[in-house]
Scaffold this active site. Structure first.
Site, PDB file in Angstrom:
ATOM      1  N   THR A 103       0.869  -1.171   0.000  1.00 41.81           N
ATOM      2  CA  THR A 103       0.000   0.000   0.000  1.00 41.81           C
ATOM      3  C   THR A 103       0.908   1.223   0.000  1.00 41.81           C
ATOM      4  O   THR A 103       1.770   1.370   0.880  1.00 41.81           O
ATOM      5  CB  THR A 103      -0.921  -0.012   1.233  1.00 41.81           C
ATOM      6  OG1 THR A 103      -1.752  -1.171   1.131  1.00 41.81           O
ATOM      7  CG2 THR A 103      -1.788   1.230   1.277  1.00 41.81           C
ATOM      8  N   ASP A 104       0.747   2.064  -1.023  1.00 40.96           N
ATOM      9  CA  ASP A 104       1.610   3.243  -1.157  1.00 40.96           C
ATOM     10  C   ASP A 104       1.083   4.392  -0.303  1.00 40.96           C
ATOM     11  O   ASP A 104      -0.115   4.711  -0.335  1.00 40.96           O
ATOM     12  CB  ASP A 104       1.666   3.687  -2.631  1.00 40.96           C
ATOM     13  CG  ASP A 104       2.455   2.708  -3.491  1.00 40.96           C
ATOM     14  OD1 ASP A 104       3.138   1.832  -2.929  1.00 40.96           O
ATOM     15  OD2 ASP A 104       2.391   2.836  -4.735  1.00 40.96           O
ATOM     16  N   GLY A 150      14.483   5.500 -17.865  1.00 39.57           N
ATOM     17  CA  GLY A 150      13.630   6.645 -17.561  1.00 39.57           C
ATOM     18  C   GLY A 150      13.252   7.392 -18.826  1.00 39.57           C
ATOM     19  O   GLY A 150      12.871   6.767 -19.827  1.00 39.57           O
ATOM     20  N   ASP A 165       7.082  -0.149 -13.669  1.00 42.23           N
ATOM     21  CA  ASP A 165       6.119  -1.258 -13.582  1.00 42.23           C
ATOM     22  C   ASP A 165       5.125  -1.209 -14.741  1.00 42.23           C
ATOM     23  O   ASP A 165       4.703  -2.255 -15.248  1.00 42.23           O
ATOM     24  CB  ASP A 165       5.374  -1.206 -12.247  1.00 42.23           C
ATOM     25  CG  ASP A 165       6.327  -1.260 -11.067  1.00 42.23           C
ATOM     26  OD1 ASP A 165       7.382  -1.920 -11.198  1.00 42.23           O
ATOM     27  OD2 ASP A 165       6.035  -0.628 -10.035  1.00 42.23           O
ATOM     28  N   GLY A 170       0.282   9.395  -8.927  1.00 42.16           N
ATOM     29  CA  GLY A 170       0.005   8.096  -8.321  1.00 42.16           C
ATOM     30  C   GLY A 170       0.660   6.965  -9.093  1.00 42.16           C
ATOM     31  O   GLY A 170       1.365   7.185 -10.089  1.00 42.16           O
ATOM     32  N   SER A 205      -2.226   6.001 -12.329  1.00 45.21           N
ATOM     33  CA  SER A 205      -1.711   6.668 -13.540  1.00 45.21           C
ATOM     34  C   SER A 205      -1.743   5.748 -14.772  1.00 45.21           C
ATOM     35  O   SER A 205      -1.360   6.174 -15.860  1.00 45.21           O
ATOM     36  CB  SER A 205      -0.275   7.145 -13.297  1.00 45.21           C
ATOM     37  OG  SER A 205       0.605   6.039 -13.192  1.00 45.21           O
TER      38      SER A 205
END
Ligand code: RIB
Length: 308
Positions: free
Chosen positions: A14-15, A225, A256, A291, A295
């Site tokens: 859970t973030d 990235g 991810d 998020g 997202s």
């Protein structure tokens, strides 16, 4: 579309996300501008991304018997993910991840407290054998014990499923797991740590990818990235896919989004080059929204990217 079946053996967190004016220095207290709780964990983020694109996804995860665990189980159901192999640990809390996101750059820093993730074991994976056996693609990361990933990849290999290892967070790995890995997909920080070589420029990333390939995987993809990704296959030259340049709002979970989309495209039998390019496109979309799972786009929003 024929069915694409993916099994994710790995993590759920859970973030706990705070947006801050910049990432804090050691010993510093900063005042944040917002806080939100979201569903995260690298493995489950990857599973959700693949499910949103249209894959039939099963997860093999361990949650705590607490409110975070209950909510997470419901989240899988809401995403249409098979929960037959969601296990619970009576003694440990659900995994959590305090995250700070820099309001200006969208860059993040993450701490994970694995809790129940730490007790996912080979016996759990054996119980989930049917989900792994019927999968086209099996995905693992390193937020859960290595023994669970090893067990999953052994079953996957016996059944000719494609294996994807996202070695995050990076740690020393035995060759055994790399030899069972088809696609080894670290980010540049993890690739540098795992190879012991620094990555300053694209040429370094290409060399590191070749070095990692020698440890046994069939393909290595290093995500870079906003610079895109470098990828190489056994016996081949390293290639680069450059990502589209956009303004990042929140980079959390972009890697991810890449891995989950990659699993979907490779499960659909796409060539590696095209799968990497489209997975980069999906990761690029994800950094433009706040998020982690919040997202990730849904299939109907990205139909143009799903055409072969
Ligand atoms: O990759 C992003 C993820 O890392 C977050 O969702 C957090 O939970 C950690 O696992």
């Amino acid at each position: 579309m024929s069915e694409i079946r993916i099994c994710m053996v790995g993590s759920a967190m859970t973030d706990l996300i705070a947006r801050v004016p910049r990432l804090p220095a050691p010993g510093e207290t900063l005042i944040g501008s917002s806080f939100r709780i979201g569903f995260g964990g690298k493995g489950s983020n990857q599973a959700v991304m693949a499910a949103r694109l249209g894959a039939k996804v099963s997860v093999v995860v361990k949650l705590g018997k607490d409110v975070f665990g209950e909510n997470y189980l419901q989240n899988y159901k809401d995403q249409g993910i098979n929960t037959d192999f969601v296990f619970f640990d009576e003694d440990r809390s659900s995994g959590v991840a305090p995250i700070t996101v820099d309001d200006t750059s969208g860059q993040n820093s993450i701490v994970i407290v694995p809790g129940a993730n730490d007790s996912l074991c080979s016996e759990d994976v054996q119980k989930a054998k049917s989900a792994i056996t019927e999968a086209h693609v099996v995905i693992c990361q390193l937020e859960t014990p290595l023994e669970a990933s090893l067990e999953a990849f052994k079953i996957a290999r016996e059944n000719q499923a494609l294996t994807i290892l996202n070695p995050a967070p990076a740690r020393d790995l035995p060759d055994e797991i790399l030899e069972l890995t088809d696609i080894f997909a670290p980010n540049e920080v993890e690739a540098a740590m795992l190879s012991g070589q620094s990555i300053e420029k694209l040429e370094d990333a290409k060399q590191v990818a070749q070095a990692l390939l020698k440890r046994g995987p069939k393909h290595v993809i290093i995500t870079l990235g906003d610079k895109g990704a470098v990828f190489v296959s056994q016996g081949g030259e390293a290639k680069v896919h450059q990502a589209e340049q956009v303004k990042a709002v929140d980079t959390t979970g972009a890697g991810d989004a890449f891995v989950g989309s990659l699993a979907y495209f490779l499960g659909a039998d796409w060539a590696l080059e095209k799968a990497v390019a489209r997975a980069c496109d999906l990761a690029t979309l994800s950094v433009q929204k706040p998020g982690t799972q919040t997202s990730y786009p849904y299939r109907k929003e990205v139909l143009n990217l799903l055409e072969g």
